[in-house]
Structures are given as structure tokens and as C-alpha cells.
Motif scaffolding. Sequence first.
Motif, PDB file in Angstrom:
ATOM      1  N   LEU A  27     -28.686  35.812 -57.795  1.00 32.79           N
ATOM      2  CA  LEU A  27     -29.014  36.191 -59.174  1.00 32.79           C
ATOM      3  C   LEU A  27     -30.234  37.098 -59.215  1.00 32.79           C
ATOM      4  O   LEU A  27     -30.314  38.010 -60.034  1.00 32.79           O
ATOM      5  N   LEU A  28     -31.194  36.853 -58.362  1.00 28.46           N
ATOM      6  CA  LEU A  28     -32.387  37.708 -58.325  1.00 28.46           C
ATOM      7  C   LEU A  28     -32.018  39.144 -57.973  1.00 28.46           C
ATOM      8  O   LEU A  28     -32.563  40.090 -58.532  1.00 28.46           O
ATOM      9  N   LEU A  29     -31.086  39.281 -57.042  1.00 27.55           N
ATOM     10  CA  LEU A  29     -30.692  40.614 -56.586  1.00 27.55           C
ATOM     11  C   LEU A  29     -29.602  41.239 -57.448  1.00 27.55           C
ATOM     12  O   LEU A  29     -29.280  42.412 -57.283  1.00 27.55           O
ATOM     13  N   GLY A  30     -29.001  40.451 -58.321  1.00 26.40           N
ATOM     14  CA  GLY A  30     -27.866  40.965 -59.083  1.00 26.40           C
ATOM     15  C   GLY A  30     -26.652  41.206 -58.209  1.00 26.40           C
ATOM     16  O   GLY A  30     -25.839  42.098 -58.488  1.00 26.40           O
ATOM     17  N   MET A  31     -26.513  40.416 -57.146  1.00 26.18           N
ATOM     18  CA  MET A  31     -25.402  40.591 -56.209  1.00 26.18           C
ATOM     19  C   MET A  31     -24.116  39.998 -56.780  1.00 26.18           C
ATOM     20  O   MET A  31     -24.134  38.928 -57.387  1.00 26.18           O
ATOM     21  N   GLU A  32     -23.039  40.703 -56.553  1.00 29.88           N
ATOM     22  CA  GLU A  32     -21.729  40.152 -56.894  1.00 29.88           C
ATOM     23  C   GLU A  32     -21.352  39.127 -55.834  1.00 29.88           C
ATOM     24  O   GLU A  32     -21.438  39.385 -54.638  1.00 29.88           O
ATOM     25  N   ASP A  54     -43.687  49.922 -43.922  1.00 27.26           N
ATOM     26  CA  ASP A  54     -43.146  51.266 -44.139  1.00 27.26           C
ATOM     27  C   ASP A  54     -41.618  51.297 -44.088  1.00 27.26           C
ATOM     28  O   ASP A  54     -41.013  52.339 -44.337  1.00 27.26           O
ATOM     29  N   LEU A  55     -40.980  50.157 -43.768  1.00 29.01           N
ATOM     30  CA  LEU A  55     -39.519  50.067 -43.802  1.00 29.01           C
ATOM     31  C   LEU A  55     -39.014  49.276 -45.003  1.00 29.01           C
ATOM     32  O   LEU A  55     -37.825  49.000 -45.111  1.00 29.01           O
ATOM     33  N   ILE A  56     -39.922  48.904 -45.900  1.00 29.85           N
ATOM     34  CA  ILE A  56     -39.532  48.172 -47.101  1.00 29.85           C
ATOM     35  C   ILE A  56     -39.133  49.162 -48.192  1.00 29.85           C
ATOM     36  O   ILE A  56     -39.924  50.010 -48.606  1.00 29.85           O
ATOM     37  N   GLU A  57     -37.900  49.048 -48.634  1.00 32.61           N
ATOM     38  CA  GLU A  57     -37.418  49.892 -49.730  1.00 32.61           C
ATOM     39  C   GLU A  57     -37.792  49.281 -51.076  1.00 32.61           C
ATOM     40  O   GLU A  57     -38.309  49.959 -51.965  1.00 32.61           O
ATOM     41  N   GLU A  58     -37.516  47.984 -51.232  1.00 34.03           N
ATOM     42  CA  GLU A  58     -37.827  47.291 -52.481  1.00 34.03           C
ATOM     43  C   GLU A  58     -38.173  45.846 -52.170  1.00 34.03           C
ATOM     44  O   GLU A  58     -37.670  45.263 -51.200  1.00 34.03           O
ATOM     45  N   ILE A  59     -39.015  45.240 -53.019  1.00 32.54           N
ATOM     46  CA  ILE A  59     -39.282  43.810 -52.976  1.00 32.54           C
ATOM     47  C   ILE A  59     -38.872  43.220 -54.318  1.00 32.54           C
ATOM     48  O   ILE A  59     -39.206  43.754 -55.384  1.00 32.54           O
ATOM     49  N   TYR A  60     -38.157  42.116 -54.266  1.00 23.88           N
ATOM     50  CA  TYR A  60     -37.701  41.432 -55.470  1.00 23.88           C
ATOM     51  C   TYR A  60     -38.463  40.107 -55.579  1.00 23.88           C
ATOM     52  O   TYR A  60     -38.403  39.268 -54.675  1.00 23.88           O
ATOM     53  N   TYR A  61     -39.188  39.950 -56.698  1.00 20.47           N
ATOM     54  CA  TYR A  61     -40.007  38.769 -56.912  1.00 20.47           C
ATOM     55  C   TYR A  61     -39.286  37.826 -57.884  1.00 20.47           C
ATOM     56  O   TYR A  61     -38.850  38.264 -58.970  1.00 20.47           O
ATOM     57  N   PRO A  62     -39.171  36.535 -57.567  1.00 17.07           N
ATOM     58  CA  PRO A  62     -38.422  35.610 -58.433  1.00 17.07           C
ATOM     59  C   PRO A  62     -38.915  35.574 -59.876  1.00 17.07           C
ATOM     60  O   PRO A  62     -38.095  35.571 -60.810  1.00 17.07           O
ATOM     61  N   ASP A  63     -40.237  35.536 -60.098  1.00 14.35           N
ATOM     62  CA  ASP A  63     -40.731  35.455 -61.475  1.00 14.35           C
ATOM     63  C   ASP A  63     -40.422  36.727 -62.259  1.00 14.35           C
ATOM     64  O   ASP A  63     -40.046  36.673 -63.438  1.00 14.35           O
ATOM     65  N   GLU A  64     -40.539  37.881 -61.600  1.00 11.77           N
ATOM     66  CA  GLU A  64     -40.203  39.133 -62.281  1.00 11.77           C
ATOM     67  C   GLU A  64     -38.714  39.213 -62.572  1.00 11.77           C
ATOM     68  O   GLU A  64     -38.294  39.741 -63.610  1.00 11.77           O
ATOM     69  N   GLY A  65     -37.901  38.680 -61.647  1.00 12.71           N
ATOM     70  CA  GLY A  65     -36.460  38.677 -61.863  1.00 12.71           C
ATOM     71  C   GLY A  65     -36.071  37.899 -63.105  1.00 12.71           C
ATOM     72  O   GLY A  65     -35.158  38.298 -63.850  1.00 12.71           O
ATOM     73  N   LEU A  66     -36.742  36.781 -63.347  1.00 12.46           N
ATOM     74  CA  LEU A  66     -36.459  36.000 -64.555  1.00 12.46           C
ATOM     75  C   LEU A  66     -36.939  36.728 -65.796  1.00 12.46           C
ATOM     76  O   LEU A  66     -36.220  36.799 -66.810  1.00 12.46           O
ATOM     77  N   ARG A  67     -38.136  37.282 -65.749  1.00  5.46           N
ATOM     78  CA  ARG A  67     -38.681  37.971 -66.929  1.00  5.46           C
ATOM     79  C   ARG A  67     -37.782  39.108 -67.397  1.00  5.46           C
ATOM     80  O   ARG A  67     -37.675  39.375 -68.590  1.00  5.46           O
ATOM     81  N   LYS A  68     -37.128  39.771 -66.473  1.00  9.86           N
ATOM     82  CA  LYS A  68     -36.286  40.912 -66.829  1.00  9.86           C
ATOM     83  C   LYS A  68     -35.086  40.525 -67.679  1.00  9.86           C
ATOM     84  O   LYS A  68     -34.537  41.367 -68.397  1.00  9.86           O
ATOM     85  N   ILE A  69     -34.650  39.262 -67.578  1.00  7.72           N
ATOM     86  CA  ILE A  69     -33.440  38.877 -68.324  1.00  7.72           C
ATOM     87  C   ILE A  69     -33.736  37.998 -69.532  1.00  7.72           C
ATOM     88  O   ILE A  69     -32.841  37.741 -70.342  1.00  7.72           O
ATOM     89  N   LEU A  70     -34.974  37.520 -69.669  1.00  7.47           N
ATOM     90  CA  LEU A  70     -35.303  36.706 -70.837  1.00  7.47           C
ATOM     91  C   LEU A  70     -35.183  37.538 -72.106  1.00  7.47           C
ATOM     92  O   LEU A  70     -35.650  38.673 -72.172  1.00  7.47           O
ATOM     93  N   GLY A  71     -34.542  36.987 -73.104  1.00  2.00           N
ATOM     94  CA  GLY A  71     -34.411  37.673 -74.384  1.00  2.00           C
ATOM     95  C   GLY A  71     -33.255  38.637 -74.478  1.00  2.00           C
ATOM     96  O   GLY A  71     -33.032  39.237 -75.530  1.00  2.00           O
ATOM     97  N   ILE A  72     -32.497  38.799 -73.391  1.00  2.00           N
ATOM     98  CA  ILE A  72     -31.329  39.684 -73.423  1.00  2.00           C
ATOM     99  C   ILE A  72     -30.115  38.857 -73.839  1.00  2.00           C
ATOM    100  O   ILE A  72     -29.808  37.821 -73.223  1.00  2.00           O
ATOM    101  N   SER A  73     -29.408  39.281 -74.848  1.00  2.00           N
ATOM    102  CA  SER A  73     -28.284  38.501 -75.385  1.00  2.00           C
ATOM    103  C   SER A  73     -26.976  38.747 -74.633  1.00  2.00           C
ATOM    104  O   SER A  73     -26.134  37.856 -74.531  1.00  2.00           O
ATOM    105  N   SER A  74     -26.797  39.939 -74.109  1.00  2.00           N
ATOM    106  CA  SER A  74     -25.509  40.304 -73.496  1.00  2.00           C
ATOM    107  C   SER A  74     -25.560  40.116 -71.980  1.00  2.00           C
ATOM    108  O   SER A  74     -25.431  41.077 -71.223  1.00  2.00           O
TER     109      SER A  74
END
Length: 340
Positions: A157-162, A105-125
Motif C-alpha cells: 500500500l505504501l508503494l501503490g503496488m498492484e 547515490d543509487l537511491i531513486e526514491e525513498i517511501y516513508y510510511p507516515d508520509e504514505g498515509l498522509r497522502k491519502i487522508l481526506g481523499i474520498s475516491s
Amino acid sequence: MSRRILDGDVIYSRDGFIFYVFGYEHPPDRAIAFLKYIPKEYSDKLNLEYLKYEWVFKGRRYVRPASLYTASNYQRIIEFFENYHPDYVYDCHVNGRKLIAVPKDLIEEIYYPDEGLRKILGISSLPPIYRVAVELIELISRASGIGLENFGLHGSLLLGMESEKPDVDVAVYGWQNYRTVKQTLGELETKGYLKILYETPIDYRRRNKCIFRNYRAVFNAIRKPWEVHDIYGSVIRKSVKHVRFRTIVRNASESIFRPAIYIIQGYMPLDESSHIDKEDTPWLLVSMIGDYRDVIEEGSMIEVAGLLEREYLPDGRPYRTRVIVGSGLSDDEYISIVKE
């Protein structure tokens, strides 16, 4: 949670802490994890040494401990949470000690490595490091014949952290896939596509790092869901004592994951306090410390300092024993290879 959590999944809590899920055994209402990124405003409340780099996530600055796995650091982090956010401390009856475990109940978000990769595949920019990550993973996928669905992104990279000094952290799902990827890295090096990186003596054994397009890349294994055999509460563990001994590694096939598991044979105590009864002879060596993943070959003699535990089964069968390295109770726990 919509899917089973696995080692390496990243949890962003409602209080702004960033945790990495540890291992595969978790209570029904929590995720056992370690604290990796700390909001900078909390940094002076923990007596820790931090990396000189900082990260930015959701507009907030974060710091990271220089050492994530020492017992003294772990105890300081537990004390911090007990004082300021006690809900994150879990008195675990299965393992017989306090652990950091994030309530669902204290989890705001979970970031999954495989989903993180899928989100950027095929993006050119994409930013340069993401383009390099995709190019590297697609190269290895083609060369190895392993589908892209078996890869993921870890780390910042998974989190999109600077970050001032980002790496390409690649997750590989599945025992056989990871073995094949490491073999493929060697083949690609001989063809000049990348260069295997050796930063520490351990790297010469593990061979899971490389330089590609001037970026440092690291590969680590995650179990596929059907490779997870541990069920929280299926055994109850009781600590016996700390021991130092020598033994032989008989099977290292499960050492690529976290925790790293080695089947061992034989027990030669190295001091008087490490003598044990015959029925307490351990058959399993489990390392919570990442440095001991995938570094010991079968047939090797090793020296171990760790915590001897008994595992009691619910059906009344005789207990089994194992030794934990990285129990969080002592900084004097290690594995070293004995040179003949």
C-alpha cells in the motif's frame, strides 16, 4: 536524504530493486537494508523460492522471496549482487561481515510510511483497500487518543503496488503508542469492530494482527527519531563463536522494534563448544529475525542459538558482549521459550 531513515522505510533503487531499510544504524553514505522485491527478469539468477503472487510497480513485474530472513537466502542474495551489482554489497567494518547496503547515490526514491498515509487522508475516491486502511487507522486513533501523525502505511500500500492479495500493513511510531494500539485492538475486538487474528502460535503472544472489513491487517512498531540511540561506528563488533545456551529475560521493553532487543541475565551453556570465559557472558540478546519481536515476556527462561559478539568501545573501556540471532551466517540460530 531530507530526513533520517528509519527501520521500515522503503528504498527504490536506480536499478529497480526495492529494499526495506533494516534497523537504525547506518553508515553515512549508505542504508543497510534487505531486498524484498526483485524485478522478475532477475528471478532466475537467484536460487530462491518465491511467493506465488507477483506485484507490479512502475510498470514492472516483481517477485518476492518466500523467506526473507534465512542465512542461506541472505548469502544467495549477496552472491547475486556481487556478481551483477556489486555496489550494493558493503564490507562492514563495524559488524565484521558483508551486508546489503544501498549507496545513497543509487537511491531513486525513498517511501516513508507516515508520509504514505498522509497522502491519502481526506481523499474520498480511494480504492477499497485504501478506504479500509484509512477507516481502520482512524478508528484506532479515535479509540486510543493517539494522533494520526503517529501512524503510517507499510507494504504494497505504501508503494501503490498492484497485488493479487494485498494486506493492510500499519506502522505505529513510538514505544508507548504501539503498546497502546495493541491494547486498543483488544478493546475494539470486545466491542465487535474487528477480530484479532491468530495464524501462527507466535500470534497468540504478539497479538498484532486483525481482520477488519474482511481484510487482514498487521501492526508493527517503528522508533520515533528521539528513540534512536544507536550511532553507527560507536562500537566495533567482533564475532567470537556460535553458542547455544539458556538465560533469563530481564527486560523486553525494546523487543517491539527491529532488531528486537532483550536484556538477559545468566548463561547456561547447552554443549561443550558453548562454554565461555566469565568476561564474555552476554548481557544483550539481539534478534534480526522478525518472528522474535515482542513475543517473550520478562522473567521467561529461553533457549538461544546465536552468534556471540564482543562490542569494543572507542574510549578503551572493557568490551561488552551480546548474542545475535539472525546474523546471516547460519540457519541454525533461534530463540525458544523453555517450558517449566
